[in-house]
Write a protein that holds these residues in place. Structure first.
Motif, mmCIF file in Angstrom:
data_model
loop_
_atom_site.group_PDB
_atom_site.id
_atom_site.type_symbol
_atom_site.label_atom_id
_atom_site.label_comp_id
_atom_site.label_asym_id
_atom_site.label_seq_id
_atom_site.Cartn_x
_atom_site.Cartn_y
_atom_site.Cartn_z
ATOM 1 N N THR A 27 0.819 -1.219 0.000
ATOM 2 C CA THR A 27 0.000 0.000 0.000
ATOM 3 C C THR A 27 0.852 1.269 0.000
ATOM 4 O O THR A 27 2.032 1.240 0.327
ATOM 5 N N ILE A 28 0.198 2.356 -0.377
ATOM 6 C CA ILE A 28 0.793 3.698 -0.340
ATOM 7 C C ILE A 28 0.286 4.368 0.938
ATOM 8 O O ILE A 28 -0.927 4.422 1.181
ATOM 9 N N VAL A 29 1.234 4.856 1.742
ATOM 10 C CA VAL A 29 0.879 5.330 3.090
ATOM 11 C C VAL A 29 1.286 6.796 3.267
ATOM 12 O O VAL A 29 2.462 7.148 3.094
ATOM 13 N N GLY A 30 0.340 7.639 3.613
ATOM 14 C CA GLY A 30 0.636 9.037 3.949
ATOM 15 C C GLY A 30 1.253 9.086 5.333
ATOM 16 O O GLY A 30 0.687 8.544 6.288
ATOM 17 N N LEU A 31 2.431 9.715 5.429
ATOM 18 C CA LEU A 31 3.181 9.738 6.694
ATOM 19 C C LEU A 31 3.018 11.109 7.335
ATOM 20 O O LEU A 31 3.541 12.116 6.832
ATOM 21 N N GLY A 32 2.293 11.158 8.449
ATOM 22 C CA GLY A 32 2.022 12.420 9.125
ATOM 23 C C GLY A 32 3.244 12.994 9.825
ATOM 24 O O GLY A 32 4.349 12.441 9.772
ATOM 25 N N SER A 33 3.009 14.140 10.504
ATOM 26 C CA SER A 33 4.093 14.862 11.181
ATOM 27 C C SER A 33 3.727 15.051 12.654
ATOM 28 O O SER A 33 2.571 14.949 13.040
ATOM 29 N N GLY A 34 4.766 15.364 13.450
ATOM 30 C CA GLY A 34 4.543 15.554 14.888
ATOM 31 C C GLY A 34 5.086 14.374 15.667
ATOM 32 O O GLY A 34 5.551 13.388 15.086
ATOM 33 N N SER A 35 5.006 14.463 16.996
ATOM 34 C CA SER A 35 5.649 13.436 17.819
ATOM 35 C C SER A 35 4.926 12.085 17.762
ATOM 36 O O SER A 35 5.576 11.031 17.782
ATOM 37 N N THR A 36 3.596 12.081 17.655
ATOM 38 C CA THR A 36 2.868 10.797 17.596
ATOM 39 C C THR A 36 3.095 10.132 16.237
ATOM 40 O O THR A 36 3.363 8.923 16.163
ATOM 41 N N ALA A 37 3.018 10.931 15.184
ATOM 42 C CA ALA A 37 3.283 10.389 13.841
ATOM 43 C C ALA A 37 4.726 9.879 13.739
ATOM 44 O O ALA A 37 4.995 8.897 13.047
ATOM 45 N N ALA A 38 5.635 10.530 14.445
ATOM 46 C CA ALA A 38 7.044 10.086 14.411
ATOM 47 C C ALA A 38 7.164 8.665 14.963
ATOM 48 O O ALA A 38 7.875 7.823 14.385
ATOM 49 N N TYR A 39 6.446 8.379 16.064
ATOM 50 C CA TYR A 39 6.457 6.996 16.594
ATOM 51 C C TYR A 39 5.856 6.034 15.573
ATOM 52 O O TYR A 39 6.339 4.924 15.377
#
Ligand code: 5RP
Length: 237
Positions: A27-39
């Protein structure tokens, strides 16, 4: 593996892991930002390295998520290369009962909105402190602005009933500069009564690139909570 003792970090890690576990191979996955997305990016990388997950490609929402994806071995692609995103996973600063969001605590909301809106499924990962009855009640609303337009945009925001403030950098003299080279105005409201209308009104001001209201975009909210000393995950869908 999660060994964190700080409760907020623990909630962020648990919820990030729960979201990363939902990603499927190919799959193609959108990678968010911020400390939770970093984990979440870290856990996705670990699943790839262990062979549990194969053949995914990430679309980063910021310089931060690009760097983290490279660090954890997640192959990247761009919106020029793919015509659909299967799932995007991203954090938020506030979530209301209708699953509307305020984002942009990391000044990445413009690219986040592009990627999160394009995803077939948008999963939001937050700890329980982010749940609010009305958006704007605990967090200032970020607005990305082209540098030459800061003064007129601030005056226009004041006419809409907000108190604008230019976001200043920490450990750098002057304002925060976004990944696109723009500035961020944080706006204080008592609360935002009609997020859909406010999103449009702000984006109609000449010089505004994008604001942090995400209305009707989120499909699933995963909320990390501590109950009786134990981390649990709640799902709002
Ligand atoms: C960045 C964002 C983040 O997702 C939001 O600020 C939440 O961050 P965190 O997970 O660190 O609390 O919108 O622009």
């Amino acid at each position: 593996m999660i060994t964190e003792q700080d409760p907020t970090k623990l909630m962020k890690q648990q919820v990030a892991k729960a979201a990363a576990d939902r990603v499927t191979s190919g799959t193609i996955v959108g990678l968010g930002s911020g400390s939770t997305a970093a984990y979440m990016i870290q856990f996705l990388g670990e699943r790839l390295q262990s062979g549990q997950l194969q053949d995914i490609k990430g679309i980063p929402t910021s310089f931060q998520s690009t760097v983290l994806a490279r660090k954890y071995g997640i192959p990247l692609t761009t919106l020029d290369e793919v015509d659909q995103i299967d799932v995007a996973i991203d954090g938020a600063d506030e979530v209301d009962p209708q699953k509307n969001l305020i984002k942009g605590g990391g000044a990445a909301h413009t690219r986040e909105k592009i990627v999160d809106c394009l995803a077939e499924q948008f999963i939001v990962v937050v700890d329980s402190s982010k749940l609010v009855d009305k958006l704007g009640s605990t967090f200032l609303l970020p607005v990305e602005v082209i540098p030459t337009a800061v003064s007129p945009v601030m005056r226009a925001i004041a006419k809409l009933g907000g108190q604008p403030e230019l976001r200043m950098a920490v450990k750098k003299a002057g304002p925060v500069v976004t990944d696109q080279g723009n500035l961020v105005i944080d706006v204080k409201f008592d609360y935002i009564d009609n997020p859909g209308e406010m999103e449009k009104s702000l984006n109609n001001i000449p010089g505004v690139l994008e604001n942090g209201l995400f209305v009707g975009v989120a499909d699933i909210i995963l909320v990390g909570e501590i109950q009786d000393g134990q981390p649990i995950i709640k799902e709002i869908s």
